[in-house]
Write an enzyme that holds these catalytic residues in place. Structure first.
Site, PDB file in Angstrom:
ATOM      1  CG  HIS A 113      -5.959  -1.561   7.035  1.00  0.00           C
ATOM      2  ND1 HIS A 113      -5.675  -2.787   7.113  1.00  0.00           N
ATOM      3  CD2 HIS A 113      -6.589  -1.064   5.385  1.00  0.00           C
ATOM      4  CE1 HIS A 113      -5.874  -3.227   5.239  1.00  0.00           C
ATOM      5  NE2 HIS A 113      -6.547  -1.987   4.487  1.00  0.00           N
ATOM      6  CG  ASP A 143      -5.913  -4.737   9.627  1.00  0.00           C
ATOM      7  OD1 ASP A 143      -6.388  -4.422   9.352  1.00  0.00           O
ATOM      8  OD2 ASP A 143      -5.674  -5.230   8.375  1.00  0.00           O
ATOM      9  CB  SER A 221      -8.263  -3.915   2.290  1.00  0.00           C
ATOM     10  OG  SER A 221      -7.305  -3.836   2.095  1.00  0.00           O
TER      11      SER A 221
END
Length: 362
Positions: A113, A143, A221
């Site tokens: 993402h 992911d 992230s």
């Protein structure tokens, strides 16, 4: 200085409810794109391994061992005039995330993402040097993504990879990344829970996620979660928070998943996942089959709606999440023995697992 918006999976707590036997606490959280993620406690059937006898390093020692292998990733994308989750509605937008050097060839692991929809990617190393990167491959199911920079070997400090399977609740962990664009930020905490199930943005279940109270925020992230020896045991991916910032509940994709997916992305640009071909009854506390997909391994093996799967080879199956986790441990083409209950009787059948199509469940 104007901060650039950050692309992450951020969760906003909506509600929690307790399940009956075989279940656990379930929290529903919205993501920044309006989808939902479900975090579940998964039943653990085996005892935890004995902790390593190696003396744990201090947070400073872990940082010194790993910081040169952690990078800040800036992604440019074209919103195409559409409203974005970060405001604005036209032209190019920028977002930030983190990543870590996987090998001495310049491959860098991050979240899918973080780089999704990127028209350009740049990577900044610990010493401020910046290089253009390109996407090698990505996998929405887990992911995870791999990008590559053509940087000199003197810039590349691959991180050591540990074993997420050796972690125990209470073990110390350290996160390094670029929250809010603040590169080389270090936070520490413990493993709060293991064997969590979380949903990727594509609504696939990511099994065996690591829950930690190490502070994780916007921009973390894709960065590494490190064990007490400074080895990567997870990739920081999601948080749960009412405010959108850290509330002490973060989740990392486990090393075991990274070690399975990253080599595939590097070699072919994509990852394949084993596929049984069933949907599980979401109202059941067991792995009760709601539907068998036509033409799949499950149909060929004679499985039917209403069957309750209780084991795959030596994997004991109590819930649908257990079944997903077990299937994820195999490769397409593997033969597995499926044990199931039908009409009060136990049956077994051998299944050759297929390849999961995009958008399909287990």
């Amino acid at each position: 200085m104007t901060r650039r918006p950050h692309r992450i999976i951020i969760a906003s707590l909506l509600a929690a409810a307790c399940l009956g036997a075989g279940g656990g606490a379930v929290a529903f959280a919205t993501l920044h794109d309006g989808t939902k993620t479900v975090v579940k406690q998964v039943t653990v059937h085996e005892g935890q391994p004995v902790a390593s006898s190696s003396a744990p390093l201090s947070v400073n020692q872990i940082y010194r061992k790993a910081y040169r292998g952690v990078v800040e990733i800036t992604v440019t994308s074209n919103s195409g005039g559409q409203q974005t989750p970060f405001g604005g509605g036209s032209g190019e937008t920028q977002a930030e995330g983190s990543g870590w050097v996987y090998d001495d060839q310049g491959h860098i692991v991050t979240n899918e993402h973080v780089v999704d929809g990127a028209t350009s990617i740049s990577v900044q190393f610990w010493n401020g040097k910046t290089y253009t990167a390109h996407l090698v491959g990505s996998d929405k199911t887990t992911d995870l993504a791999v990008i590559k920079v053509d940087a000199p070997s003197s810039q590349l400090f691959p991180l050591s990879v540990g074993s997420s399977s050796d972690l125990q609740v209470g073990d110390g962990v350290v996160a390094i990344g670029s929250p809010f664009g603040l590169e080389e930020t270090v936070t520490s905490g413990i493993v709060s829970a293991l064997h969590r199930s979380i949903d990727s943005q594509s609504q696939f279940t990511i099994t065996n996620a690591i829950q930690t109270d190490a502070a994780i925020n916007h921009g973390n992230s894709g960065g590494p979660l490190l064990d007490s020896q400074g080895r990567v045991v997870g990739v920081n991916s999601q948080i749960k928070s009412e405010s959108g910032d850290n509330a002490g509940v973060g989740f990392a994709i486990p090393e075991a998943t990274v070690s399975q997916v990253a080599p595939q992305l590097i070699s072919s640009g994509k990852a394949t996942h084993a596929y049984l071909g069933v949907s599980i009854d979401a109202t059941a506390s067991t792995a009760k089959i709601a539907k068998v997909q036509s033409g799949t391994a499950a149909e060929k093996a004679g499985l039917k709606a209403g069957d309750v799967v209780t084991a795959l080879d030596d994997h004991q199956i109590a819930t649908g999440d257990d079944l997903s986790a077990a299937i994820n441990s195999y490769k397409p083409g593997d033969q597995v023995k499926v044990t199931y209950q039908r009409g009060g009787s136990e049956h077994t059948t051998t299944v050759t697992l297929g390849t999961r199509p995009n958008g399909s469940p287990s």
